[in-house]
Design a protein around this motif. Sequence first.
Motif, PDB file in Angstrom:
ATOM      1  N   CYS A   1      -5.405  12.644   2.784  1.00 34.78           N
ATOM      2  CA  CYS A   1      -4.050  12.085   2.720  1.00 34.78           C
ATOM      3  C   CYS A   1      -3.986  10.885   3.653  1.00 34.78           C
ATOM      4  CB  CYS A   1      -3.023  13.151   3.126  1.00 34.78           C
ATOM      5  SG  CYS A   1      -1.304  12.649   2.909  1.00 34.78           S
ATOM      6  N   SER A   2      -3.859   9.698   3.100  1.00 32.57           N
ATOM      7  CA  SER A   2      -3.908   8.472   3.899  1.00 32.57           C
ATOM      8  C   SER A   2      -2.675   8.331   4.784  1.00 32.57           C
ATOM      9  CB  SER A   2      -4.002   7.248   2.981  1.00 32.57           C
ATOM     10  OG  SER A   2      -2.726   6.956   2.417  1.00 32.57           O
TER      11      SER A   2
ATOM     12  N   HIS B   1      -9.778  -3.564  -0.974  1.00 34.25           N
ATOM     13  CA  HIS B   1      -8.329  -3.478  -1.097  1.00 34.25           C
ATOM     14  C   HIS B   1      -7.772  -4.878  -0.821  1.00 34.25           C
ATOM     15  CE1 HIS B   1      -8.252   1.025  -0.925  1.00 34.25           C
ATOM     16  NE2 HIS B   1      -9.391   0.808  -0.295  1.00 34.25           N
TER      17      HIS B   1
ATOM     18  N   ASN C   1     -13.391  -0.731   2.723  1.00 37.11           N
ATOM     19  CA  ASN C   1     -13.664   0.584   3.290  1.00 37.11           C
ATOM     20  C   ASN C   1     -15.031   1.066   2.810  1.00 37.11           C
ATOM     21  OD1 ASN C   1     -11.292   0.895   4.736  1.00 37.11           O
ATOM     22  ND2 ASN C   1     -10.228   1.990   3.103  1.00 37.11           N
TER      23      ASN C   1
ATOM     24  N   PHE D   1      -0.606   5.947   4.670  1.00 36.03           N
ATOM     25  CA  PHE D   1       0.491   5.447   3.844  1.00 36.03           C
ATOM     26  C   PHE D   1       1.211   6.595   3.144  1.00 36.03           C
ATOM     27  CE2 PHE D   1      -2.786   2.168   4.090  1.00 36.03           C
ATOM     28  CZ  PHE D   1      -2.064   1.151   4.695  1.00 36.03           C
ATOM     29  N   GLU D   2       0.436   7.505   2.594  1.00 39.00           N
ATOM     30  CA  GLU D   2       1.045   8.670   1.947  1.00 39.00           C
ATOM     31  C   GLU D   2       1.762   9.536   2.971  1.00 39.00           C
ATOM     32  OE1 GLU D   2      -0.162  12.694  -0.533  1.00 39.00           O
ATOM     33  OE2 GLU D   2      -1.489  10.943  -0.674  1.00 39.00           O
TER      34      GLU D   2
ATOM     35  N   MET E   1       0.822  -1.216   0.000  1.00 35.22           N
ATOM     36  CA  MET E   1       0.000   0.000   0.000  1.00 35.22           C
ATOM     37  C   MET E   1       0.852   1.260   0.000  1.00 35.22           C
ATOM     38  SD  MET E   1      -3.394  -1.128   2.174  1.00 35.22           S
ATOM     39  CE  MET E   1      -2.661  -2.347   3.266  1.00 35.22           C
TER      40      MET E   1
ATOM     41  N   THR F   1      -8.221   5.583   6.508  1.00 36.90           N
ATOM     42  CA  THR F   1      -7.751   6.883   6.016  1.00 36.90           C
ATOM     43  C   THR F   1      -7.586   6.897   4.498  1.00 36.90           C
ATOM     44  OG1 THR F   1      -5.394   6.301   6.316  1.00 36.90           O
ATOM     45  CG2 THR F   1      -6.532   7.327   8.180  1.00 36.90           C
ATOM     46  N   GLN F   2      -7.516   5.730   3.863  1.00 40.86           N
ATOM     47  CA  GLN F   2      -7.439   5.667   2.408  1.00 40.86           C
ATOM     48  C   GLN F   2      -8.662   6.302   1.756  1.00 40.86           C
ATOM     49  OE1 GLN F   2      -6.881   1.318   2.486  1.00 40.86           O
ATOM     50  NE2 GLN F   2      -5.167   1.626   1.102  1.00 40.86           N
ATOM     51  N   GLN F   3      -9.786   6.245   2.458  1.00 36.18           N
ATOM     52  CA  GLN F   3     -11.027   6.729   1.870  1.00 36.18           C
ATOM     53  C   GLN F   3     -11.651   7.871   2.674  1.00 36.18           C
ATOM     54  OE1 GLN F   3     -13.282   3.503   0.359  1.00 36.18           O
ATOM     55  NE2 GLN F   3     -15.221   4.608   0.352  1.00 36.18           N
TER      56      GLN F   3
ATOM     57  N   GLU G   1       0.597   4.271  -2.878  1.00 36.67           N
ATOM     58  CA  GLU G   1       0.436   5.681  -2.508  1.00 36.67           C
ATOM     59  C   GLU G   1       1.651   6.518  -2.911  1.00 36.67           C
ATOM     60  OE1 GLU G   1      -2.167   7.161  -0.946  1.00 36.67           O
ATOM     61  OE2 GLU G   1      -3.370   5.440  -0.315  1.00 36.67           O
TER      62      GLU G   1
ATOM     63  N   HIS H   1      -6.362   1.958   8.137  1.00 34.02           N
ATOM     64  CA  HIS H   1      -6.661   1.738   6.717  1.00 34.02           C
ATOM     65  C   HIS H   1      -7.860   2.578   6.250  1.00 34.02           C
ATOM     66  CE1 HIS H   1      -3.634  -1.157   6.895  1.00 34.02           C
ATOM     67  NE2 HIS H   1      -4.296  -2.286   6.705  1.00 34.02           N
TER      68      HIS H   1
END
Length: 382
Positions: A280-281, A328, A344, A283-284, A14, A274-276, A18, A272
Motif C-alpha cells: 500500500c503506497s 512514473h 523505481n 499515496f493510497e 499520483m 512505496t509505489q513498488q 491510487e 515514492h
Amino acid sequence: MNILVLGAGQLARMMSLEGAPLDLNVRAYDVGSKKIIHPLTQQDFGQTLEQAIAMVDVITSEFEHIPDDVLALCCQSGKFYPGKAAIKTGGDRSIEKALLDKTGVPSAPYKLITEKQHLVEAVSLLELPLVIKTCQAGYDGKGQWRLTSRDQLDGIWAEMAGFIASGSADFPHTIIAEKMIPFDREVSVIGARDSQGNVKVYPVTENQHTNGVLTLSLAIEMDNNIQQQALEAFDKLALAMDYVGVLAIEFFDVNGTLMVNEIAPRVHNSGHWTQQGTACSQFENHLRAVAGLPLGDTQAQKPTAMINVLGQGNIPTKVLSIADVKSHWYGKSQRAGRKMGHINVSAANQVELGEKLQQLAEILPEQDYPGVAATAQRLLTS
C-alpha cells in the motif's frame, strides 16, 4: 467519495491514480490559476473553490504553501485534513522549530532572525559554520545560505534583508540560523495516521541529495535503533498536531542519533519507492487516512530504490528492459532541474538491487543521474 486536493502537481496526480481503484475521485485546485481541474487529464470543471468545497466529502493538500484565505475557507468546511496547524507547521520553519522544542524531538540548535543584530548574535551563540534558511517559501535547497566566515556576514545579510523586507505586517518574513551539523547521512520516515489515532509507519529510507535536490532514495534493511528513533519522533509529532494523513519527517543521522531536519505534512518525494516496494503506497494510505478507510500495510516487501528524473524529457527505453523497473511521469513541460518523473527499481535482496542499479548506471548518464553507480557499488560490496 469525492476528494479535493489543494495543489495540482505530481503528488495530486499520483493520488488520483491510487484513488481510482478505491472509488475515490480526486479533483485538484490549481492555486495559480484558481481552477478546479482533473489532475490527470487537466479537464477544467468550471467550478469555483467554494462550489468544489461544497460538493466534495474531503479536502487535503499536496503542498504546504497554501494562501491563507484558501486555507481558512477549507478549514471552515470541517472537511480539511491534515488540518491548519499541520500545514502552517510545514510551511514555516519557525513554527516547526517551536513544535520540535515542545515535543522534545531533537533538532539542530537555532536562532530566529529578523534584524542584522540577531545574525551577529547567532554567530556568537551557535558558532560557525551556520546554515541559514528562510522560514517561509523554501524548498529543494532554495532560500538557503552557508555562513562559514565572518567576512561573509555583510554580503549574506544584504540578501537576507531583501527577503525579510518582502514580508508584510499580516505575513511577516523571518529567517532562521541553525548550527551546521556534521552528519553521516540523511534519512526520512513516512507514516500515516487516521482520525482515530491509528498509525502505520513505513521503513526508514536513506536519501541522497545533489545541490539540495533529492536524487535517489534507498529503502533497504535499516538498523533497528534508527527505525525506533524515527517511529518515536513520528508518534510525538503526529500526536501533537492531531495529524490525519501521511506525514514525512527528514532527519540527519549523526553517529546513530537522529535529529530532525524538516517536516512535510503531505506525501513526499522520498516515499515514492512505496509505489513498488510495499503493498500500500504512501499515496493510497494518505487517501485512506483522510477518507476514513482502514490504513494499508506499510511493511517493505522487497528492497527498492527511487531515482529522480530531473530536467530530462525522456529516459532511455532500455531502462524498462530491466526486470522490476518502472517509470512514473508527471506530465510536466521540460525545464532544467525540474522534477519530471522518477524511476523505481526493486529486487529480491540487496545484492540483486545493487546489480540492477549497476545495469541502470550503465544506461543513465552520471551527470543526469548522480549516485546511481556509487550506490550500486556499495550494495554489491557491503
